[in-house]
Design a protein around this motif. Structure first.
Motif, PDB file in Angstrom:
ATOM      1  N   UNK A 120      50.140  49.254  40.667  1.00  0.00           N
ATOM      2  CA  UNK A 120      49.312  48.067  40.517  1.00  0.00           C
ATOM      3  C   UNK A 120      48.405  47.831  41.720  1.00  0.00           C
ATOM      4  N   UNK A 121      48.241  48.818  42.547  1.00  0.00           N
ATOM      5  CA  UNK A 121      47.460  48.673  43.769  1.00  0.00           C
ATOM      6  C   UNK A 121      46.008  48.297  43.487  1.00  0.00           C
ATOM      7  N   UNK A 122      45.423  48.843  42.422  1.00  0.00           N
ATOM      8  CA  UNK A 122      44.030  48.551  42.096  1.00  0.00           C
ATOM      9  C   UNK A 122      43.820  47.095  41.705  1.00  0.00           C
ATOM     10  N   UNK A 123      44.826  46.476  41.115  1.00  0.00           N
ATOM     11  CA  UNK A 123      44.708  45.090  40.654  1.00  0.00           C
ATOM     12  C   UNK A 123      44.757  44.087  41.798  1.00  0.00           C
ATOM     13  N   UNK A 124      45.133  44.535  42.967  1.00  0.00           N
ATOM     14  CA  UNK A 124      45.357  43.634  44.086  1.00  0.00           C
ATOM     15  C   UNK A 124      44.125  42.812  44.454  1.00  0.00           C
ATOM     16  N   UNK A 125      42.968  43.425  44.448  1.00  0.00           N
ATOM     17  CA  UNK A 125      41.759  42.739  44.886  1.00  0.00           C
ATOM     18  C   UNK A 125      40.816  42.376  43.741  1.00  0.00           C
ATOM     19  N   UNK A 126      41.231  42.632  42.511  1.00  0.00           N
ATOM     20  CA  UNK A 126      40.351  42.399  41.363  1.00  0.00           C
ATOM     21  C   UNK A 126      39.901  40.947  41.218  1.00  0.00           C
ATOM     22  N   UNK A 127      40.728  39.980  41.520  1.00  0.00           N
ATOM     23  CA  UNK A 127      40.394  38.578  41.303  1.00  0.00           C
ATOM     24  C   UNK A 127      39.619  37.927  42.426  1.00  0.00           C
ATOM     25  N   UNK A 128      39.317  38.671  43.483  1.00  0.00           N
ATOM     26  CA  UNK A 128      38.642  38.099  44.644  1.00  0.00           C
ATOM     27  C   UNK A 128      37.162  38.475  44.609  1.00  0.00           C
ATOM     28  N   UNK A 129      36.306  37.495  44.925  1.00  0.00           N
ATOM     29  CA  UNK A 129      34.865  37.746  45.004  1.00  0.00           C
ATOM     30  C   UNK A 129      34.621  38.799  46.087  1.00  0.00           C
ATOM     31  N   UNK A 130      33.958  39.867  45.723  1.00  0.00           N
ATOM     32  CA  UNK A 130      33.771  41.001  46.648  1.00  0.00           C
ATOM     33  C   UNK A 130      33.001  40.608  47.905  1.00  0.00           C
ATOM     34  N   UNK A 131      32.154  39.598  47.807  1.00  0.00           N
ATOM     35  CA  UNK A 131      31.403  39.148  48.987  1.00  0.00           C
ATOM     36  C   UNK A 131      32.325  38.493  50.013  1.00  0.00           C
ATOM     37  N   UNK A 132      33.488  38.041  49.585  1.00  0.00           N
ATOM     38  CA  UNK A 132      34.431  37.396  50.488  1.00  0.00           C
ATOM     39  C   UNK A 132      35.400  38.345  51.163  1.00  0.00           C
ATOM     40  N   UNK A 133      35.374  39.613  50.748  1.00  0.00           N
ATOM     41  CA  UNK A 133      36.263  40.601  51.364  1.00  0.00           C
ATOM     42  C   UNK A 133      35.523  41.263  52.521  1.00  0.00           C
ATOM     43  N   UNK A 134      36.009  41.029  53.707  1.00  0.00           N
ATOM     44  CA  UNK A 134      35.385  41.632  54.879  1.00  0.00           C
ATOM     45  C   UNK A 134      35.882  43.054  55.097  1.00  0.00           C
TER      46      UNK A 134
END
Length: 186
Positions: A120-134
């Motif tokens: 499930x590693x790919x699902x970890x960041x799916x719900x976060x706006x990509x602009x907010x991931x530094x």
């Protein structure tokens, strides 16, 4: 004076005899080695989130609290337990506003997430706006059965040392007996 010299001579003789007994002991000293390759089943991922202005509009800021909630929700959907989601660091940075001739402060937070279900590693960041991931990176690997592995490797290393001692003893025309000393070096 004679008594002192006689006492020292007796002490020296006893030390000499004791040393000869230690030297005359027949023993073999060997080293045993064992290794096993394992695949880590625990991965620690560090994720840094940062506040940002949506569509470049300085009046509409994506708050760190919302980004954190989105990351937490995605992580729990991916099977991460609440206790495996921790904050590592918090900081802020200034963003100058040319129109107001003022600065705004944007926040960043770094999280450490313990992932045990690697599917499930790919699902970890799916719900976060990509602009907010530094940034994201793997900070550590671990193995859940470390103690069992260590016990198994120690047993194999002792058996390897015994086999090495057997080879040396046979080359010298001797047989090995019980182990006198077992030691472990880190």
């Amino acid at each position: 004076m004679k008594k002192i010299l006689l006492g020292l001579a007796f002490l020296g003789l006893m030390t000499q005899l004791n040393a000869q007994q230690m030297v005359n002991k027949e023993f073999v000293s060997t080293v045993g080695r064992a290794e096993e390759e394992v695949t880590p089943d625990i991965i620690y991922i560090d994720v840094t989130l940062k506040e940002f202005y949506e569509n470049g509009n300085t009046k509409k800021k994506a708050a760190i609290d919302k980004l954190e909630k989105d990351l937490f929700d995605s992580a729990t959907k991916a099977g991460v337990k609440k206790e495996d989601f921790t904050i590592q660091n918090i900081w802020s940075y200034n963003v100058p506003d040319k129109k107001k001739k003022d600065t705004d402060i944007l926040l960043s937070r770094q999280y450490r997430i313990k992932v045990t279900n690697l599917n499930n590693l790919d699902q970890l960041l799916d719900g976060v706006d990509k602009a907010g991931i530094q940034s994201t990176y793997i900070s550590e690997y671990d193995y859940s059965k470390k103690k069992e592995l260590e016990k198994s490797l120690k047993t194999k290393a002792v058996l390897d040392a015994k086999a090495n001692a057997q080879i040396l003893a046979e080359a010298a025309g001797q047989k090995i007996g019980k182990a006198i000393v077992l030691s472990e070096t880190p």
